[in-house]
Motif scaffolding. Sequence first.
Motif, PDB file in Angstrom:
ATOM      1  N   GLY A 158      11.285 -80.333   2.961  1.00  0.00           N
ATOM      2  CA  GLY A 158      10.534 -80.475   1.884  1.00  0.00           C
ATOM      3  C   GLY A 158       9.712 -81.469   2.105  1.00  0.00           C
ATOM      4  N   GLY A 159       9.627 -82.132   3.246  1.00  0.00           N
ATOM      5  CA  GLY A 159       8.855 -83.211   3.522  1.00  0.00           C
ATOM      6  C   GLY A 159       7.260 -82.654   3.997  1.00  0.00           C
ATOM      7  N   SER A 160       6.338 -83.729   3.923  1.00  0.00           N
ATOM      8  CA  SER A 160       4.918 -83.323   4.082  1.00  0.00           C
ATOM      9  C   SER A 160       4.511 -83.745   5.332  1.00  0.00           C
ATOM     10  CB  SER A 160       3.821 -83.913   2.908  1.00  0.00           C
ATOM     11  OG  SER A 160       2.662 -83.842   3.578  1.00  0.00           O
ATOM     12  N   PRO A 161       4.302 -82.757   6.394  1.00  0.00           N
ATOM     13  CA  PRO A 161       3.688 -83.094   7.646  1.00  0.00           C
ATOM     14  C   PRO A 161       2.461 -84.064   7.818  1.00  0.00           C
ATOM     15  CG  PRO A 161       4.385 -80.893   7.707  1.00  0.00           C
ATOM     16  CD  PRO A 161       4.516 -81.045   6.181  1.00  0.00           C
ATOM     17  N   PHE A 162       1.878 -83.686   6.879  1.00  0.00           N
ATOM     18  CA  PHE A 162       0.478 -84.494   6.522  1.00  0.00           C
ATOM     19  C   PHE A 162       0.549 -85.876   6.209  1.00  0.00           C
ATOM     20  CE2 PHE A 162      -3.284 -85.941   4.127  1.00  0.00           C
ATOM     21  CZ  PHE A 162      -4.333 -85.842   5.205  1.00  0.00           C
ATOM     22  N   TRP A 163       1.586 -86.000   5.280  1.00  0.00           N
ATOM     23  CA  TRP A 163       1.885 -87.403   4.793  1.00  0.00           C
ATOM     24  C   TRP A 163       2.743 -88.435   5.978  1.00  0.00           C
ATOM     25  CZ3 TRP A 163       1.060 -90.733   0.927  1.00  0.00           C
ATOM     26  CH2 TRP A 163       1.783 -91.958   0.854  1.00  0.00           C
ATOM     27  N   GLN A 164       3.616 -87.538   6.670  1.00  0.00           N
ATOM     28  CA  GLN A 164       4.209 -87.985   7.869  1.00  0.00           C
ATOM     29  C   GLN A 164       3.101 -88.518   8.828  1.00  0.00           C
ATOM     30  OE1 GLN A 164       7.238 -89.145   8.187  1.00  0.00           O
ATOM     31  NE2 GLN A 164       7.440 -88.518   5.964  1.00  0.00           N
ATOM     32  N   LEU A 166      -0.167 -89.591   8.185  1.00  0.00           N
ATOM     33  CA  LEU A 166      -1.198 -90.159   7.865  1.00  0.00           C
ATOM     34  C   LEU A 166      -0.566 -91.222   6.644  1.00  0.00           C
ATOM     35  CD1 LEU A 166      -4.000 -91.393   7.688  1.00  0.00           C
ATOM     36  CD2 LEU A 166      -4.579 -89.527   6.172  1.00  0.00           C
ATOM     37  N   GLY A 167      -0.205 -90.896   5.478  1.00  0.00           N
ATOM     38  CA  GLY A 167       0.161 -91.740   4.534  1.00  0.00           C
ATOM     39  C   GLY A 167       1.142 -92.703   4.714  1.00  0.00           C
ATOM     40  N   PRO A 205      -1.126 -86.310  14.174  1.00  0.00           N
ATOM     41  CA  PRO A 205      -0.230 -85.385  14.797  1.00  0.00           C
ATOM     42  C   PRO A 205      -0.759 -84.012  14.783  1.00  0.00           C
ATOM     43  CG  PRO A 205       0.880 -87.042  13.867  1.00  0.00           C
ATOM     44  CD  PRO A 205      -0.330 -87.230  13.329  1.00  0.00           C
ATOM     45  N   ALA A 206      -0.453 -83.225  15.711  1.00  0.00           N
ATOM     46  CA  ALA A 206      -0.880 -81.818  15.428  1.00  0.00           C
ATOM     47  C   ALA A 206      -0.343 -81.124  14.119  1.00  0.00           C
ATOM     48  CB  ALA A 206      -0.314 -81.107  16.809  1.00  0.00           C
ATOM     49  N   ALA A 207       0.942 -81.436  13.821  1.00  0.00           N
ATOM     50  CA  ALA A 207       1.297 -80.814  12.731  1.00  0.00           C
ATOM     51  C   ALA A 207       0.678 -81.315  11.285  1.00  0.00           C
ATOM     52  CB  ALA A 207       2.944 -81.336  12.480  1.00  0.00           C
TER      53      ALA A 207
END
Length: 329
Positions: A158-164, A166-167, A205-207
Motif C-alpha cells: 500500500g506504499g507509494s514508490p514515488f513518495w519513497q 522523493l517525499g 529511483p527507477a520505481a
Amino acid sequence: MMLARPALASDGAALQDLLARGPLSERTDRAPAHQGSVADVVWLVEDQPGGRVLATARLAAALGLDAPRFFYHVGCVVHAARELRLFHRQRTLFLSNDYTGASELCDVALETQDIALPEQARALNLLLQTLLLWIAEHRASYAHSLVLALPGVRDAGGGSPFWQGLGHHFYGGDPSQALSTEGRAWKGRVAPLMPRHPLYASFLPAAAQAAIAQPHSSARPLVDVLEHEGFRYGHHVDVVDAGPVLEAVPDDLRSIGTSLNVELVVADAVAAAEAVSHTVLATGAQPRALRLRAVLAAGRLLVGKEDAGHLGLASGARVRVTGRSQPPG
C-alpha cells in the motif's frame, strides 16, 4: 434500471462506506454538500428497484481557493551540444498551484462487489454524463477548466514508490497515518516542505520514475470513461503518489458540447425503430437522470410514459439531454 440523483443526508453512511472501499479519485475533507446547492453537489447512481448505491462523485465549483492545492507539473528540459552529438530530454517536476480556481470532479467511488464489469461501466457512464449535463445546465457556476486527480501506483504493502523516492526525504512521517489522523488537508501542509525548484525525475529511483503519471489499476474503468468524453492528461501529478490529473475544457467535452435543453413530450410508447439512446437530466425541483431510448427532434424529446414516470416529469417539462446517441459503456 439505474437512476442518478443528488445525494441526501440519509445517504451519508452508504457513501462513506463506498468511498472507503472503492475510491477512484482525489478524496476531500469538505463538509457534505448543502442541499439545493448548484455549484457544490454530490450525485449518486443507484440500482432500481432496491436502491443500492453503485457509484458516487462530487462536483466542486473551484479548488484551491479556501486553502492552496499543490501538484507537481511534469515538464521537460533539453540538454544538447551539437558539437558533441548529445541531445538529452529530461523530465522535470515543479511544485505548482496551476489548477487554482478550476472546477473539480472528486470523491469518485464505484461499487465493484458482485457487480459485473459492464454494469460498472454503465454506472460510471451515467454518473459522469449526468454531472456534465449538470455543468451544461448551470454553466456560469463552473470554471473554464475541469480536472480530476486519479490515484497513483501503490506497492503490495500500500506504499507509494514515488513518495519513497522523493517525499520522504523532506517529511519523515508516514503519509497513510497522516492522512488518517489529519485528513486530506495534510497534503496542503506537507507540500510546502517539498523543493521549490525544478527536480530532474532521472535523479529518482527507477520505481519512483515509473510511477509518475500512472493511475492505479482500480481507476482504469474511470480513465476509459473520462477519455471517451474528452479528458486528457494535463501534465500534473499528485504530490504523494504521482497519480495523473486529467483535465478538460468543459465546453469541449462530448456530453456538454452536444447537449440540448429541450421540451419533454410524453407518449404511451416510443417507436423502437426511431428511438436512440440518450442520457436525460430532469432539472426541476427534484433533479434526476436516466439513460433511456427516446426520439429527439425539433427541440423536443419524445419519451415513453414509464420513463417519464421515473423522471417524475410530464409533458411540457424542460430537460437537458445528450445531443446524440452515445455508447452506454
